[in-house]
Every structure is written in structure tokens, then in C-alpha cells.
Design an enzyme around this catalytic site. Structure first.
Site, PDB file in Angstrom:
ATOM      1  N   ASP A   1       2.186   1.646   8.743  1.00  0.00           N
ATOM      2  CA  ASP A   1       1.044   1.474   9.652  1.00  0.00           C
ATOM      3  C   ASP A   1       0.044   0.425   9.165  1.00  0.00           C
ATOM      4  OD1 ASP A   1       2.028   3.384  11.431  1.00  0.00           O
ATOM      5  OD2 ASP A   1       1.031   5.030  10.378  1.00  0.00           O
ATOM      6  N   ILE A   2       0.561  -0.634   8.571  1.00  0.00           N
ATOM      7  CA  ILE A   2      -0.273  -1.753   8.128  1.00  0.00           C
ATOM      8  C   ILE A   2      -0.403  -2.794   9.237  1.00  0.00           C
ATOM      9  CG2 ILE A   2      -0.475  -3.632   6.430  1.00  0.00           C
ATOM     10  CD1 ILE A   2      -0.972  -0.899   5.235  1.00  0.00           C
ATOM     11  N   GLY A   3       0.567  -2.815  10.142  1.00  0.00           N
ATOM     12  CA  GLY A   3       0.536  -3.776  11.245  1.00  0.00           C
ATOM     13  C   GLY A   3       1.699  -4.738  11.245  1.00  0.00           C
TER      14      GLY A   3
ATOM     15  N   TYR B   1       2.917  -5.592  14.860  1.00  0.00           N
ATOM     16  CA  TYR B   1       1.884  -6.420  15.492  1.00  0.00           C
ATOM     17  C   TYR B   1       1.982  -7.865  15.007  1.00  0.00           C
ATOM     18  CZ  TYR B   1      -3.000  -8.043  16.063  1.00  0.00           C
ATOM     19  OH  TYR B   1      -4.133  -8.752  16.358  1.00  0.00           O
TER      20      TYR B   1
ATOM     21  N   LYS C   1      15.765  -5.386  13.976  1.00  0.00           N
ATOM     22  CA  LYS C   1      15.312  -4.320  13.078  1.00  0.00           C
ATOM     23  C   LYS C   1      16.481  -3.379  12.837  1.00  0.00           C
ATOM     24  CE  LYS C   1      11.499  -1.088  12.363  1.00  0.00           C
ATOM     25  NZ  LYS C   1      10.050  -0.997  12.542  1.00  0.00           N
TER      26      LYS C   1
END
Length: 227
Positions: free
Chosen positions: A13-15, A18, A38
Site C-alpha cells: 500500500d505504498i502506491g 498508482y 503482474k
């Protein structure tokens, strides 16, 4: 021959997704044929009885990639846990052979391929018959990497520990990208200065809720390597 890069992060959840989407969007907006892959995705949504690979779906939407996002992911799991645990819970054997097959299938469609990892750099993908760590995937495809880190407090420690692990695994890091960066936050400013001054790796930033990267396209192109 295609060129590739791997996107990893200092944690979950660091990005990563995004930033991955913004990188691909930046390249595609300049008519560079860039795709996405992925190996394993956890935390997928179920819609009308079908699992939706949320990360891939997000990237496809932001970067305007045509096709089914699920085709860009080898293993899709509903449980929001590490891929190796999700595979156990679903009695699925993750195979490097399938990962390779899917990766090369995607790679052959594009001139540039951006591969997103799962979680941080130390992530078990399979603990079944085949023992697969995330770094095994990076190395088998001979991909250089971008490390995404949060711009805030604690990032000096987490970034340097991540880089040390990657150095031990002989993974080439081409860029550090500080996400959620605030140009008026003294901690963010100092973190960027410290990392820039003490590492031989370019450090860039991505503002919070940005809809595009300010990194020159030429710099992005430079870090993709022939694979």
C-alpha cells in the site's frame, strides 16, 4: 526486441499500482507502445461470478490500454493476503512456467513492458511444490527495477533496507520514486535530499493525487532495458 522495467516498493500500500499506471500513461501518451504484466494479484473483487484483477483494471483504465485486464495477470485471488497464502487457501500450485508463458505472451505485444510486483520486494509468491520469491521473477526476466517509497517519516530506513536486499540479490535499481510527495512538507523535503545525497540512484517524486508524472519521458525511456 522489447524493453522492460519492474516496479517494486518498500512495502504494501505504498502506491505501486498508482505509480505504475502513471508511468505507462506517460509513455503511451507519447505514442510509445507500453504494456503491463503482474504475476500474482490478491484482493480481487468478484463481480457477476468473475474475479476482477483490480490493480490491472486500474492500470488499464488510467493508461488507456485496450483488452481484458485479467489477461495481464497470471494468478488472481480474492483473499487480500500474500500470494503464497492465497494460493494455499485456494489449493492452487503457482508455476514459474505459467508465469513465463504469460509474461512472454504480453511482452510480444508491446515495445515496452512494465511489470508490477506484489507487496514489497521480499514477497513469497509460492511455497508449494515450487518455491518462488518475487526476486526470482525479476531475475529470470532480467529486469531492472524502480523502487516506490512513501515520501513521509520512516522512508529513509525502509528505502535503504529495500535497496540493500536488492543489492544482495543482484537486482539493478534505476530509480527511486517518492510517492505522496508534498513540496511544503519539511520531512518530505529532507527525505528526498538525504536519499539523493547518499545514494547513487536518481530520486524522483510523485505528488499526492497527481494525474501525471513530472518525470521527463526521456528519463523513463532510459531506465527500460532490453529483455
Amino acid at each position: 526486441m522489447a524493453r522492460g522495467i519492474f516496479i517494486t516498493a518498500t512495502g504494501t500500500d505504498i502506491g505501486k499500482t498508482y505509480v505504475t499506471a502513471l508511468i505507462i500513461k506517460r509513455l503511451r501518451e507519447t505514442n510509445i507502445n507500453c504494456g503491463y504484466y503482474k504475476a500474482a494479484l490478491s484482493g480481487a473483487e468478484r463481480r457477476d461470478g468473475k474475479l476482477i484483477a483490480g490493480d490491472a483494471n486500474y492500470v488499464y483504465n488510467i493508461a488507456n490500454i485496450k483488452g481484458d485486464p485479467n489477461d495481464a495477470v497470471s494468478y488472481i485471488f480474492q483473499q487480500a493476503v500474500s500470494p503464497h497464502l492465497a494460493a494455499k487457501l485456494n489449493n492452487v500450485e503457482i508455476s514459474m512456467e505459467r508465469i513465463k508463458k504469460d509474461f512472454y505472451s504480453i511482452k510480444n505485444k508491446y515495445d515496452y513492458i512494465t511489470v508490477e510486483g506484489s507487496g514489497g520486494i521480499v514477497c513469497p509468491i509460492s511455497t508449494g511444490k515450487e518455491k518462488i520469491m518475487l526476486d526470482n521473477i525479476i531475475k529470470i526476466f532480467k529486469l531492472p527495477a524502480i523502487v516506490v517509497a512513501d515520501a513521509g517519516l520512516g522512508t529513509i530506513n525502509s528505502t535503504i533496507l529495500t535497496l540493500q536486499y536488492m543489492k544482495e540479490k543482484n537486482i539493478s535499481v534505476k530509480m527511486i520514486l517518492l510517492n505522496n510527495y508534498n513540496h511544503e512538507d519539511i520531512i518530505h523535503i529532507e527525505n528526498k535530499r538525504y536519499l539523493s545525497d547518499n545514494l547513487l540512484i536518481p530520486v524522483y517524486t510523485c505528488n499526492k493525487n497527481a494525474n501525471k508524472l513530472e518525470i521527463p519521458v526521456e528519463k523513463l525511456i532510459e531506465i527500460y532495458e532490453e529483455i
